[in-house]
Design a protein around this motif. Structure first.
Motif, PDB file in Angstrom:
ATOM      1  N   LYS A 232       0.842  -1.198   0.000  1.00 24.28           N
ATOM      2  CA  LYS A 232       0.000   0.000   0.000  1.00 24.28           C
ATOM      3  C   LYS A 232       0.877   1.248   0.000  1.00 24.28           C
ATOM      4  O   LYS A 232       1.748   1.393   0.853  1.00 24.28           O
ATOM      5  N   PRO A 233       0.712   2.157  -0.943  1.00 22.41           N
ATOM      6  CA  PRO A 233       1.549   3.366  -0.983  1.00 22.41           C
ATOM      7  C   PRO A 233       1.410   4.193   0.286  1.00 22.41           C
ATOM      8  O   PRO A 233       0.316   4.287   0.863  1.00 22.41           O
ATOM      9  N   TYR A 234       2.514   4.770   0.732  1.00 17.31           N
ATOM     10  CA  TYR A 234       2.452   5.717   1.840  1.00 17.31           C
ATOM     11  C   TYR A 234       1.614   6.922   1.426  1.00 17.31           C
ATOM     12  O   TYR A 234       1.488   7.234   0.235  1.00 17.31           O
ATOM     13  N   LYS A 235       1.066   7.611   2.405  1.00 14.35           N
ATOM     14  CA  LYS A 235       0.236   8.777   2.118  1.00 14.35           C
ATOM     15  C   LYS A 235       1.060   9.838   1.388  1.00 14.35           C
ATOM     16  O   LYS A 235       2.201  10.125   1.758  1.00 14.35           O
ATOM     17  N   ASN A 236       0.500  10.385   0.335  1.00 18.44           N
ATOM     18  CA  ASN A 236       1.145  11.418  -0.493  1.00 18.44           C
ATOM     19  C   ASN A 236       2.449  10.929  -1.127  1.00 18.44           C
ATOM     20  O   ASN A 236       3.397  11.698  -1.329  1.00 18.44           O
ATOM     21  N   SER A 237       2.522   9.639  -1.423  1.00 19.83           N
ATOM     22  CA  SER A 237       3.726   9.067  -2.037  1.00 19.83           C
ATOM     23  C   SER A 237       3.318   7.931  -2.973  1.00 19.83           C
ATOM     24  O   SER A 237       2.303   7.277  -2.765  1.00 19.83           O
ATOM     25  N   SER A 238       4.130   7.694  -3.978  1.00 20.81           N
ATOM     26  CA  SER A 238       3.882   6.572  -4.880  1.00 20.81           C
ATOM     27  C   SER A 238       4.599   5.316  -4.398  1.00 20.81           C
ATOM     28  O   SER A 238       4.409   4.237  -4.950  1.00 20.81           O
ATOM     29  N   GLN A 239       5.432   5.459  -3.360  1.00 17.51           N
ATOM     30  CA  GLN A 239       6.205   4.331  -2.870  1.00 17.51           C
ATOM     31  C   GLN A 239       5.528   3.629  -1.697  1.00 17.51           C
ATOM     32  O   GLN A 239       4.800   4.249  -0.915  1.00 17.51           O
ATOM     33  N   CYS A 240       5.784   2.334  -1.607  1.00 18.24           N
ATOM     34  CA  CYS A 240       5.238   1.526  -0.529  1.00 18.24           C
ATOM     35  C   CYS A 240       6.393   0.915   0.263  1.00 18.24           C
ATOM     36  O   CYS A 240       7.569   1.105  -0.073  1.00 18.24           O
TER      37      CYS A 240
END
Length: 220
Positions: A175-183
């Motif tokens: 699940k991506p971190y909030k305000n990020s495309s990375q998980c």
């Protein structure tokens, strides 16, 4: 998500956070910690237990849930065990490094000081949860993102329970971190895995030694 489904006109996330901050009014001063790639793994047991039903007896079997997290990437693992004995802790730890695909240099835990897999266990100070605040925080995340989504399901074996736990933990790690495309997985694979110690080919084997003496009737 369930709240918004049943209350479409209810609070948005930002409103909820603002009300929560006002309610808590927490002014504790804490230090911001910078975590080094591949340096630490933090482990703990969740306070809340899970359970399954024994198909033969109908008995409800409660389980402890072992949680491990890598504080740099936030990559998290959990597995249920029926008990919390040393061999259960080592089993949970072994399963976690197989899941991560690497071993950290240090494992931070509450009270274990043994060493294996080429790394060292360090004990936290008594009654100092902030020494391993990352995993304490991830226990709460597991409650929210794993326990909550499984709370209405009934399981009939430890294996079935752990399959469900693994499925939810995979969703969390992807699940991506909030305000990020990375998980969690992407950060781990891109920036942390290369610093981990390779997983040993041979699994750690728990051995029990018992010393006996010959009795007067020449039997052991």
């Amino acid at each position: 998500l369930e709240y918004k489904e049943s209350h479409p006109q209810g609070y948005e996330y930002s409103q909820y956070c603002e009300h929560l901050r006002t309610f808590l009014d927490n002014k504790d001063v804490v230090m911001h910690l910078e975590h080094i790639t591949g340096q630490e793994m933090m482990i703990d047991y969740a306070g809340d237990k899970m359970s399954f039903i024994d198909m033969e007896t109908g008995e409800i079997i409660t389980c402890d849930v072992f949680i491990a997290t890598l504080p740099f990437s936030g990559l998290t693992f959990c597995i249920a065990t029926v008990r919390q004995r040393l061999q259960d802790v080592l089993y949970g730890f072994g399963e976690s490094i197989r899941y991560f695909g690497g071993v950290s240099k240090i494992v931070l835990s509450d009270n274990m000081k043994s060493a294996h897999y080429g790394n060292v266990f360090q004990a936290t100070r008594p009654a100092k949860p902030r020494d391993k605040a990352m995993v304490e925080g991830h226990v709460k995340i597991v409650y929210q993102q794993v326990y909550a989504l499984l709370r209405k399901r009934t399981f009939y074996s430890l294996k079935e329970l752990n399959i469900a736990l693994r499925d939810q933990i995979e969703k969390l790690n992807n699940k991506p971190y909030k305000n990020s495309s990375q998980c969690r997985w992407s950060i781990y694979l891109e920036r942390e895995k290369e610093f981990m110690i390779p997983v040993p080919q041979a699994a750690f084997v728990m051995k029990n030694k018992v010393t006996l003496k010959v009795q007067r009737n020449y039997h052991v």
